[in-house]
Design an enzyme around this catalytic site. Sequence first.
Site, mmCIF file in Angstrom:
data_model
loop_
_atom_site.group_PDB
_atom_site.id
_atom_site.type_symbol
_atom_site.label_atom_id
_atom_site.label_comp_id
_atom_site.label_asym_id
_atom_site.label_seq_id
_atom_site.Cartn_x
_atom_site.Cartn_y
_atom_site.Cartn_z
ATOM 1 N N ASP A 269 -9.445 -2.161 13.351
ATOM 2 C CA ASP A 269 -10.635 -1.810 12.535
ATOM 3 C C ASP A 269 -11.523 -3.123 12.523
ATOM 4 O OD1 ASP A 269 -11.978 0.192 10.750
ATOM 5 O OD2 ASP A 269 -11.474 -0.980 9.278
ATOM 6 N N GLU B 255 -12.456 -2.306 17.414
ATOM 7 C CA GLU B 255 -13.708 -1.564 17.114
ATOM 8 C C GLU B 255 -14.518 -2.961 17.139
ATOM 9 O OE1 GLU B 255 -15.903 0.626 13.571
ATOM 10 O OE2 GLU B 255 -14.181 -0.840 13.053
#
Length: 506
Positions: free
Chosen positions: A198, A253
């Site tokens: 993330d 990401e």
Amino acid sequence: MHVTRSSNSPELWWRDAVVYEVYVRSFADSDGDGEGDLAGIRSKLPYLRDLGVDALWLTPFYRSPLADGGYDVADYRDVDPRFGTLSDLDALVAATHAHGMRLLVDIVPNHTSDQHPWFQEALAGIHRDRYLFRKEPNDWRSNFGGSAWTQLPDGEWYLHLYAPEQPDLNWRNPQVREEFEDILRFWLDRGVDGFRIDVAAGLFKDPEYGNIGTLRPHEDGSPIYGRPEVHGVYRDWRRILDSYDGDRMAIGEVWTESPADFARFLRPDELHQAFTFALQLAPWSAPEFRSVVDKVLAAVRPTGSVPTWVLSSHDVVRHRTRYGSAARAHAALLFMLALPGSAYLYQGEELGLPEVLDLPEAALQDPIFARTGGLSRGRDGCRVPLPWSGSAPPYGFTAPGAEPWLPMPSDWGPLTAEAQTDDPVSTLSFYQRALRLRRALRDGLPESLEWLESPADALFFRRGPLLCALNCGSEPVRLPPHQRVLLGSTGQPGRELPGGAAVWLA
Ligand code: GLC
């Protein structure tokens, strides 16, 4: 000592994998509390195997107050009781493997929950150097709206690129680095096949805390994203992943504007893959799609990694709604699945779910809604639980009579997995056919593509024996010469491909 293959080896599973994103809270509920859980996922593994995906990516299921749907982690080594237990996770890993699929989990290194013991200590004035505290805030904005700084009663400010309940960690503190290496090992030891990282580009901030001014947050030179120090972290992580057997991998990401910035994450000793969101951001347009594909291929090619493609996720409006019709959504899928690299699907797209645009305000849970003062309704519309069976809410998602955590539309009866199974013209059957065919073809396909001449509103490309044609216009276009139609998004086209359709040809 285990010998790892270079990430250029074409036989590595992730290089052309189709990965299915499971938004855990909304997938399947086994215990009737209205929220999905790990046991629910396990019960649906035959469905996922029959769909034909290679791997699952689970969004965070760790202990969390769910201020941001679990992207606010209070304990990185435990399962939130709402989602099950560590034994449920172990059982899910084993069962996923037994069904011939891999399992990726989400790791959230940029920030913790404000309920994490470290932040609780920081609030009490202990070890504040694990987070980013300052005497004065600067002009940085939270990605969820408002300032990125919150002041404590004692006058100090802490940074949160997201909600105030998600304080940013200080990655210049060696303790933070050690902690995350240990967390990676914790899950790798339990058998997971890798991680989705993330906010992967955001861990290090400019130590001077320069104002961002008129720079865009992801622009080159941004004080927030893509700073050079972050790459050392992924080199260390890569060594850890490589020390395990079984071709474990990590996908970041990575939001960056410049392709060169992006490619740095994919150097052979860093991440295996990084998400490119360009396709997801592009409007329904042949020239736009082509330019996105060319840019991504050019950025990735020198790294030896492969591109990744996404149409929908838990963060954006579902592509069926973005493109305005189910027909276009089917066409986009064929286009994406024919591209070189790997594809990430989002739960529910195989059922043709639209974005739910009319959730009552009182039901909205995404912090974006409150943080923008209601200007943005946030991301709940793509997070509505999946309809599995029956003709009325909760459609088998949870126990009959139980309240799903987000209300489900009353007209989803025809969209349930049950209603679409064995219906040859359903979206589900179409996804199954496309994934089966992709699997059958993939060993013979080169990791590159060749554009063929096409009318302005259409795209034709070839990958070895496979030819893909997409028509973004409204008028039919003449198909390029071919031997056979392999699969069409709207029945079997003849010599012409209708508007808003795609086809695979041999
Ligand atoms: C990522 C996640 C998103 C989350 C944010 C903060 O962008 O995909 O859902 O809100 O990070 O963790």
